[in-house]
Design an enzyme around this catalytic site. Structure first.
Site, PDB file in Angstrom:
ATOM      1  N   ARG A 169     -22.867  -4.721 -44.312  1.00  0.00           N
ATOM      2  CA  ARG A 169     -21.809  -4.260 -43.383  1.00  0.00           C
ATOM      3  C   ARG A 169     -22.436  -3.203 -42.486  1.00  0.00           C
ATOM      4  O   ARG A 169     -23.055  -2.253 -42.980  1.00  0.00           O
ATOM      5  CB  ARG A 169     -20.602  -3.676 -44.136  1.00  0.00           C
ATOM      6  N   SER A 229       0.852  -1.178   0.000  1.00  0.00           N
ATOM      7  CA  SER A 229       0.000   0.000   0.000  1.00  0.00           C
ATOM      8  C   SER A 229       0.889   1.228   0.000  1.00  0.00           C
ATOM      9  O   SER A 229       1.993   1.200   0.543  1.00  0.00           O
ATOM     10  CB  SER A 229      -0.873  -0.013   1.259  1.00  0.00           C
TER      11      SER A 229
END
Lengths: 458, 458, 458, 458
Positions: C315, C276
Site C-alpha cells: 500500500r 458579460s
C-alpha cells in the site's frame, strides 16, 4: 545532429550544439581540468599531475560516442569518462593518473557541466529574448493611436489599441529577462561535495579547494553542495517555463490575428519558410508554430523537474537522472520558442486598415458597455442594461448600427448628453485613451530593456 | 548517437536507432515509394514514374543531416525531403519527378513514418516485456511458501509471500502486453488524406489508392484519415504510460527491498554495472534506476500527448509538431525501463533467510491483526482492539514478543482456542495461504504469457 | 456544494453530487453493509450481526462532516467511519459490533466506494456523450454538400465540407464511448484483499466471501486484489483524458469558427448564458469554455494518476491518497466538458452562406493545390509549382482571382483540359467529393451509436 | 466542507476555509465595496451610492450556494454576484444600484478576490513553514557529532552526520520562505482594467480610482492590469511547487529512515494518528503521507498553471477559468504538506544508536572511498581501486570487516600511514568533519530564520 529529429526541429542549432555529446563531455572535462588545477593550487595534488590531467581534458582526444555508449551500462557518464581520462593520463604520467577526479564524485562533474552549459544557454536565450522585446517596443512606438479590436473569450469585446496590446506583450518578457538573470545567478553554482556532500577526502582543505575550483570555473560556490536540494535549479527551470508561457501567449495571439478572416497582423514573411508540401499558396505561421509547440511542452518539462525533486538521501535513484534529461529538453524547447518569435516580430506585417475595418464590421456592438454605463445613472442599471441589450439584439438581427440606434435615444432622454454619446463611438479617442494607459509602463520597459541590453550578464 | 546524452542514457541503442534521423527519413522514403507503387497499380501515375521514384527512396542516397537542418526553416521535414527526392528523380527521369508525393501532404508521410517506426518499437518493447514477465513467473515458481513481510504505508503490516508479491508484479505486465497489442492495432493505421483529409486530388481513385498503399505498407487503412483526430494514437501513448507505471512500481519495490538494511532481494548483478566514480564498494541498482527515471518522465510525456489533442481545424499549429517530439521521447523512455527491468529480474538475488529474519525482527507485531480478530468475538471489537494495541505497545517498549504475551491470555480467556492462536503466528501457514490466493491467477498468467510468446504479433 | 467554487464551476451538479462527502460515505457504508451480508451468507459472521450492521449503514444517521474532519488526523476516512459504525452498532447489538469491517481494510472500502461512484459517473458521462454524438450525426445529416473552408496550421488550405468535418468530430467520440465501456468493465472491480491483499483473516472462506460480496455490490471480482496494481484503474483514467482531448478538439474548432470574422458556426444560444458583467452585447461561447478548460486540466490529472502508480509494497504512502483526489477531480472535469458540448451542439447555429463567402474571399487561392497537380504532368512538378506560386503571389498582390488567372493559361498550354480546370474551382463538386469520403464512416458511426444507445451498459 | 473529500483530506481546515464559497464570495464583495468607496473618493460615483453598496457587501446577506450554482450557467461567478448585489442595493437605494461594479469587469473582481485570499494563504503557509524550519534548526543543534549513514542511489555510501542532513533539509525551506515573500509581493497586485484592460469607462479618472482602490484593499497597483499576462501569478504558483518539492524530499527521506529495518528517525507520534483500520500495531507515517501526496500532485498543478498561460487576446477562453481551479487546488495541497511536516518534525524520534549500528552493520564497506584515495598515490589509481574492490568483495563474501583487512595492508605497504588509515574508519571524526562543513550555513540559516520570524510580512 545530436538530438531527436523532432526535438531538433523544434529547437535551434545553437542550443542543440550546447547539449550535444561533445559539448557535454567537454564541459565535464573542463570540470576535471579545473579540479586538478584547483587542487594543485591548494597543495592537495602535485602541480605536475594537475598539468598532465589538465592538458588531456580535451574532448577531441576521446571517442565521445563510445563514452556515451558506455555510460548506459556504467550507470553514469562520469564513470567511463573518468576511467578513460585516468587511463589516458596514465599513458603520459602514470603517477598523475591517481589524481584524476580526486575527492570528487559523478554528480559533481555532471551537475557542474550542466551548470556551465546552462550558463551558455541562458546567454543564447537572453540574446533572442531581448531582440524580441526590442521588436515589440518598436511595434508600440511605430503604431500610436491605432485602434485594435479587443477580444475576450474569443469574441469582440471593445476597442483598445495596438500599442496597448504591444505593451501587454512586452512587459512580461522584460520581467522574464530580469527574472532569468536572478534565477540564473542563484542556480548556476558550482556543485562540489564529493561522495556524499561532505568533501570528506579533502579534510581541512575542502574550503580552499572549493573556492579555487569555483574561481577556475568562474562560478559561485554555494554555502553547501546542492546535490539533492535542487530548489534553485528547479526554480530556474520553472522560470524558463514561465517564459515559454509568455512567449506562447504572444504566439497564440499572433496566430489568431493572422487568420486571413481577421488579417490584422502576421509574422515576418521569409522566402522558403512556411510553405506546404501540398499547397503552393500556403504561408504558414511557422515561427508561431515553434513557440506554440514549446508552450505545450514546457509545462510538462517543468512538471518533470518538480516531480524529480524528492531525491532520496544523498543522491536520488532515477529522479536525478530523469531531471537531467528533462532539463536539456526544456532548454531546447525554450530557445526554439524565443528565437522563433524574435524572427516573427522582426518584420511583422501590420494591417491597421483591417484592424479598423474589423471594428467597423461590429456595427457598434463593441460600444455597448460605454452606452450602458452612460445610461445607467439616468435609467437605473438594470433598465439601462436591458435597453442596451435590446438595441444590440436589433443590430444583430440586421437593423442599423448601434450608434444610429443610440442617437435615436437622444430625443426621449433629454438628460443624455450628445457629446458624451458620440465620445462612446469615437474609436480614435478610445485608442488614444488605451495608449495613454500604457505610456508610463512602456517608458519604463524601454529603460529596463536598455539596461538589460547594455549590461551583458552571462 | 542521435538523441541527447541524457535521453539516450535512459534508453536503449535499439530504440535510439529506430528514431534516429536516418531511420525516420528511411521510413518517410518507404511511404513515398509505396505511394508511387500504389498509384501506379491504380493507374494514377505511370508505372515508369513509380519505378523511378521507388528506386531512389533510399535514405543512404541523401544527406540526412542537411534534410533535417532544412526542416526547421521549411516548417516540416517532409518539405525538404519531397523536394530533394523530386530533384533526384528529375536527374534520372524528369517526367517522373512530377509524380513524387502525388496527392499526398506532409502529415501523411510523417504520421505514417511514425506509425512504421512505432510498429517496430512495439516489437522491441514487447520482446523485453515478455522476457521480464517470464522472469517474474519463474520467480513465483521458484519460491513457493516463502514468507515475505508485507508493508503498507512503508511500515511492516503482516506476513505475505514472495509468490504473492511476484504474482502482483507480473499480472499487470501481462495485461499491458495484451493491451499494447490491442491499442497498437487500433493506432497503427495508415495516414493518408492529402492536403485536408479528402484526397481531393485522387478523385474517384482515392479508395483504390488508399487500399493499395495500405497493402504496400502492411498497414490497415482507417475509415477516414486520423490527421487531427489522434485519439487512437494517444490511447496507445497512454497505454505506454501505464506500462511505465507498472514497471516503475516493480522497480520501486525492488529498490526498497534491496536496501541492505532489508536485504531481501536485489537486481541482477553484473560486472562493471552499478559502480560509483567515488566509492569502490558501491553496487547501485542501476536497472531500477532506469525504470524509476522512466516512471517519473512518462506521465509528463502522456500529459504532453493529451495536451496536444486540441489540434485546430484540419491540421494543428504547434500541437501536432509537439506531439511528434513527445511521442518519440516516450518510446525511448519506455524501452529503457522495460529492458532494464528484464535484465534486473533475469538473475535476481533472493534472500529468503533475510525475508524470514525481517519478519522475526518484528517480534510478532505483524500478527496483531489476526490476534485482534480472534479476540473480537470474545471481548467485543473495541476491547479486543484496545487490548491488542496495549500488548503491541508493551512489545515496542521492550517487553517479550507479541506471541508470548498473547499466550498469557489463554489462562484468563478460556474461550480462546490455543490452536487458533498459534495459527496466527505460523508464518509458514500464512505464506502458504498467501500462495494459495494467487495460484489460479498465476496459472492463468502463465497461459496468457505462453500465448503471447508463441504468437508473434508485430 | 461539496467542491471548490472553481472546480464546481467547471463541472456539473450531478457529478459534484456523486463525489460529495455524503455520497462517498454512503458508498463506503454500502460496502460495509454488503460485506456483512456476504460474510453472514458464508457463515463467517452471525446473520443477526449482519442484519444489525446492514441496517445502520445509512449515511444520514451520521455526522458526515465530523467523519470527514476526523479522517485527516486518522490518516484515512475509513478509520473514523468504521469506528463510528462500530460504536453505533454496539448501541443496538454489542456483539454485532465486533463483526463490522470483518477481515477488511481501509483500502478495500475506499477503493470499492470509488468504484461504485465511478460506475455512476460513467453512466452520467456516457449519457451526455451519446447525446453529443447524436447531435453531431444529425449535423452531418442536415448539411449535405455544404462547402467548408478547411484550414491547416490556422490558415486556409483547401475546400472540404461540413459533413466531413462533422464526421471527423463524431468518430472519436463514438470510439471513446466504446472504449469507456471496455475500460470501465476492466477497471470497475471489487477491491477486497484485507490488510495486505491475502484475506488472511478469512482463511478458507476468502473465495466464498469475495464472490458473495461481489454479487452483493454487482461488481466483478478480480483474480487477485488490485490494491497496489492500479493499471486497469489508471487505464480508465487515461481513457477519460483521451475523451477530454477529443471533446476539447471539437470545442477548439467551434470556438474558432464562432469568431465573428469567420462566423461559420456557433454553439447553442441560451438566454442568460454567456453574458458579460461589463459588456451587454457579449455572447460568450461558455459551453466551449467548459470543454476547453477541461482539455487543459485533464492531461495534468492523467499525469497525476500515472505518477501515482509506483505505490510501495502492499500500500503506497501518499501516492494512493493522491490518486484518489486526482481521480475525482478528473471525473468532475470530464463531465463538465461532455455535458457542455452536448448542450453546445444541441442547437448549433450554422451559417452555410458565411462558409461559402469565406471560401470566396480567398479568391481562388485555396484551389492552388489542384491547379498545381493539374499542371505538373504537363510542365514538370517544379515548374508547375513555381508557376502556381507566382500566380498566387499575383492574387495576393491584388490581381484578379486565381481561377481567372488560371483560365488565361489555357491559350498557352493546349494540353490543359478546360473542363478539368474548371472542376478544380467547383466548390460544390469538391464538397460533394468530401462528403463522399465520409459516407461509409458516417453510416457505420450511426449504427454504432444506435447500438450504444439501445443497450444501456452501466 | 467546501472541497472534495479527498482534496480536503490532503489539506487543512484553515486553507479549505480560505477557498470556501463563502470566503470567495466575501472577498469578491470586499472588492466591490472597496471599488465603490474608491470611486466615491474620486468623485466618480456619489458618496451615498458608495455607502449603500459598501454596507451590503457582506456575504452573510446572500444565498452563497445559489450564487455559486448560478455561476455555471452565467459563465462566471461575478455575473450572478453583481446582479444580486445590484438588486439588493436597489431595494434600499435604487439610484445607487447603477453604480455597483462601476467600470469594472468579472475578471477584476475574481482575480482580485483570489489575490486577497492568496495573501491570507501565504500567511498560513509561511507560519507553518517557519515552524518546520525552526524544528529542523533545533534538530541540527540538538544532535552534534551524530554519525549518519549517507546513502546514494538508495544504497549505503559513506558516513555523514545528522546535523549535515538537517542542514541540507532546512536550507531550501528558508530559501523558499524568502522566495515566497518575493514572488508573493510581485504577484499579489490589484487586478483592475475594466472590460478590456483600458478602464475606458473611467476616462481621466482611471489612475486615481486605481490608486484609491489599491489603497482600500492594501494591495499594490501594477503599472498595467495583468489580466492575460499571468507571469507573476504563475511564478508564485511555481514557487509553491518548488516548496512542495523541497518538503517532499524531506518527507521522502523521513519515510525511508522510519522503516523499522533502518529505524533511525520517525515523525512525531500522536495518539490516534497513523493507525490502521485492520492492524492494531500500525503507526503509519501519516504526516509524511500528506507531504508525499502533495509532492506528487503539485507538479501537475504547476503544469496546469503554465499550460493556461496562452490566454487569447484580452481574456482567455477556458484557460483563465482552468487556472483559477488549479490555483486553489495547489494552495490546498501545499498547506497540507507544510503543516504536516511541521507537525512531523515537532517532536521527531531520533535513534542515534540505530544510526551508529547501521553504519557498523556495513562492516567498513562505507569507508572504501577513503581507503582507495589513501592508496591511490601509493599504488596508482587503477591498482588502488582494484585492490579496494577486491577487499570489499571479500567483506561482502563474509570475511572480516574492511578495516581489519585494510590494517593487514600496513605490513606490505610501508608508505601507508597507520594513523591516516585509522582516521578513515573513525566515524566520530567523520561526523565532526561533516558537521563542520555545514556550521557556517546553519548559522546563516538561523539568522535568516530569525529575521523572517521577527518581521511578519503578510
Amino acid at each position: 545532429m545530436s538530438h531527436s529529429v523532432f526535438d531538433g526541429f523544434l529547437s535551434t542549432p545553437q542550443m542543440q550544439q550546447l547539449f550535444s555529446p561533445v559539448a557535454i563531455v567537454q564541459a565535464m572535462m573542463d570540470f576535471e581540468a579545473a579540479l586538478a588545477r584547483a587542487e594543485a593550487r591548494c597543495g592537495v595534488i602535485p602541480h605536475g599531475a594537475a598539468q598532465a590531467i589538465s592538458s588531456l581534458c580535451r574532448a577531441e582526444l576521446y571517442d565521445v560516442t563510445a563514452l556515451v555508449a558506455a555510460s548506459n551500462s556504467a550507470g553514469s557518464l562520469a564513470i567511463p569518462l573518468v576511467r578513460k581520462l585516468s587511463e589516458t593520463v596514465a599513458l603520459f604520467d602514470p603517477a598523475a593518473a591517481a589524481y584524476v577526479h580526486w575527492g570528487s564524485t559523478s554528480q559533481d562533474v555532471i551537475d557542474t557541466a550542466m551548470v556551465l552549459q546552462t550558463r551558455r544557454a541562458l546567454q543564447l536565450i537572453e540574446s533572442d529574448l531581448l531582440a524580441l522585446a526590442g521588436h515589440l517596443l518598436d511595434l508600440a512606438d511605430n503604431y500610436p493611436a491605432t485602434p485594435l479590436l479587443a477580444r475576450t473569450l474569443m469574441q469582440p469585446a471593445a476597442v483598445s489599441s495596438l500599442r496597448a496590446r504591444a505593451c501587454h506583450w512586452v512587459l512580461p518578457l522584460i520581467r522574464c529577462a530580469q527574472a532569468l538573470r536572478q534565477a540564473g545567478d542563484a542556480a548556476l553554482q558550482l556543485q562540489f561535495g564529493g561522495a556524499v556532500g561532505t568533501l570528506a577526502t579533502l579534510g581541512e582543505q575542502a574550503d580552499a579547494v572549493t573556492a579555487a575550483l569555483a574561481e577556475e570555473l568562474r562560478l559561485p560556490a554555494p554555502a553547501v553542495p546542492w546535490h539533492t536540494q535542487r530548489d534553485r535549479w528547479v526554480r530556474l527551470g520553472a522560470e524558463l517555463g514561465v517564459l515559454c508561457g509568455s512567449v506562447g501567449k504572444l504566439a497564440q495571439d499572433l496566430a489568431l490575428l493572422a487568420q486571413p478572416e481577421l488579417g490584422e497582423m502576421a509574422e515576418t514573411s521569409e522566402a522558403g519558410r512556411g510553405g506546404s508540401s501540398a499547397m503552393p499558396h500556403k504561408r504558414n505561421p511557422v515561427f508561431c508554430m515553434q513557440a506554440l509547440a514549446a508552450a505545450r511542452r514546457a509545462p510538462q518539462r517543468v512538471a518533470g523537474l518538480l516531480a524529480c525533486m524528492t531525491q532520496e538521501h544523498e543522491r536520488g535513484l532515477g529522479n536525478w537522472q530523469a531531471e537531467l534529461a528533462e532539463w536539456s529538453g526544456l532548454l531546447l524547447s525554450v530557445h526554439g520558442a524565443v528565437q522563433s518569435m524574435a524572427q516573427a516580430l522582426a518584420a511583422p506585417r501590420v494591417d491597421a486598415a483591417r484592424m479598423r475595418a474589423n471594428i467597423e464590421a461590429q456595427r457598434g456592438l463593441v460600444f455597448a458597455e460605454g452606452l450602458a454605463l452612460l445610461l445607467a445613472p439616468l435609467q437605473g442599471k438594470a433598465a439601462a442594461q436591458a435597453l442596451v441589450e435590446a438595441l444590440c439584439a436589433r443590430v444583430v438581427a440586421g437593423d442599423v448600427a448601434l450608434p444610429v440606434l443610440a442617437r435615436q435615444l437622444l430625443k426621449d432622454e433629454p438628460a443624455l448628453d450628445a457629446g458624451a454619446l458620440e465620445a462612446q463611438f469615437d474609436v480614435h479617442r478610445i485608442a488614444c485613451h488605451a495608449d495613454s494607459r500604457v505610456d508610463a509602463a512602456l517608458n519604463g520597459a524601454r529603460q529596463q530593456w536598455s539596461r538589460l541590453h547594455d549590461t551583458p550578464h552571462w
